[in-house]
Design a protein around this motif. Structure first.
Motif, PDB file in Angstrom:
ATOM      1  N   ARG A  16       0.831  -1.209   0.000  1.00 42.86           N
ATOM      2  CA  ARG A  16       0.000   0.000   0.000  1.00 42.86           C
ATOM      3  C   ARG A  16       0.862   1.254   0.000  1.00 42.86           C
ATOM      4  N   GLN A  23      -4.814   3.968   3.850  1.00 44.17           N
ATOM      5  CA  GLN A  23      -5.684   2.861   4.243  1.00 44.17           C
ATOM      6  C   GLN A  23      -7.111   3.125   3.784  1.00 44.17           C
ATOM      7  N   ALA A  27      -9.356   0.687   1.434  1.00 37.87           N
ATOM      8  CA  ALA A  27     -10.618   0.176   1.966  1.00 37.87           C
ATOM      9  C   ALA A  27     -11.774   0.533   1.046  1.00 37.87           C
ATOM     10  N   ALA A  30     -11.633  -1.484  -2.094  1.00 35.38           N
ATOM     11  CA  ALA A  30     -11.891  -2.901  -1.843  1.00 35.38           C
ATOM     12  C   ALA A  30     -13.311  -3.160  -1.347  1.00 35.38           C
ATOM     13  N   GLN A  36     -12.352  -2.516   9.134  1.00 40.08           N
ATOM     14  CA  GLN A  36     -12.089  -3.879   8.657  1.00 40.08           C
ATOM     15  C   GLN A  36     -10.706  -3.970   8.040  1.00 40.08           C
ATOM     16  N   TYR A  37     -10.403  -3.007   7.175  1.00 39.19           N
ATOM     17  CA  TYR A  37      -9.106  -3.022   6.502  1.00 39.19           C
ATOM     18  C   TYR A  37      -7.980  -2.879   7.522  1.00 39.19           C
ATOM     19  N   GLU A  41      -4.657  -5.295   8.125  1.00 34.26           N
ATOM     20  CA  GLU A  41      -3.288  -4.795   7.995  1.00 34.26           C
ATOM     21  C   GLU A  41      -2.521  -4.948   9.309  1.00 34.26           C
ATOM     22  N   THR A  51     -11.565 -11.497   0.118  1.00 32.63           N
ATOM     23  CA  THR A  51     -11.186 -10.194   0.652  1.00 32.63           C
ATOM     24  C   THR A  51      -9.752  -9.868   0.279  1.00 32.63           C
ATOM     25  N   ILE A  55      -8.367  -6.694  -1.913  1.00 25.75           N
ATOM     26  CA  ILE A  55      -7.306  -5.805  -1.439  1.00 25.75           C
ATOM     27  C   ILE A  55      -6.181  -5.743  -2.472  1.00 25.75           C
TER      28      ILE A  55
END
Length: 75
Positions: A16, A23, A27, A30, A36-37, A41, A51, A55
C-alpha cells in the motif's frame, strides 16, 4: 498463526505504501470499512480469500505479492 497474519499484514502495508495509497483509499476501493481493513493490515483479523483478492486489486498488485512467504532456513 498470529505471526503469519502479522507478516501478511506487513506485506499488505508495504504494498500500500509503495503504491502511495492511504488505508482509507484501499478500503474504499476494496469495498470494506476502514476498520475492517485496518484489522487485516494490523494482523488482528483473518480475511477470506475473496477479501485478499479485493485488497490486491485495490492496491494494484498480484495476490501472491501479498501472501508470499520468505524462504526459511532448514533446521
Amino acid at each position: 498463526m498470529l505471526a503469519r497474519r502479522r507478516e501478511i499484514g506487513d506485506q499488505i502495508r508495504a504494498a500500500r505504501l509503495h503504491a502511495n495509497l492511504t488505508q482509507e483509499a484501499v478500503a474504499l476501493r476494496a469495498g470494506m470499512t476502514l476498520a475492517q481493513y485496518n484489522r487485516i493490515e494490523q494482523g488482528h483479523s483473518s480475511p477470506l480469500l475473496d477479501t485478499l483478492i479485493r485488497i490486491a486489486d485495490a492496491i494494484g498488485v498480484p495476490l501472491a505479492h501479498l501472501v508470499r512467504e520468505e524462504p526459511r532456513p532448514a533446521p
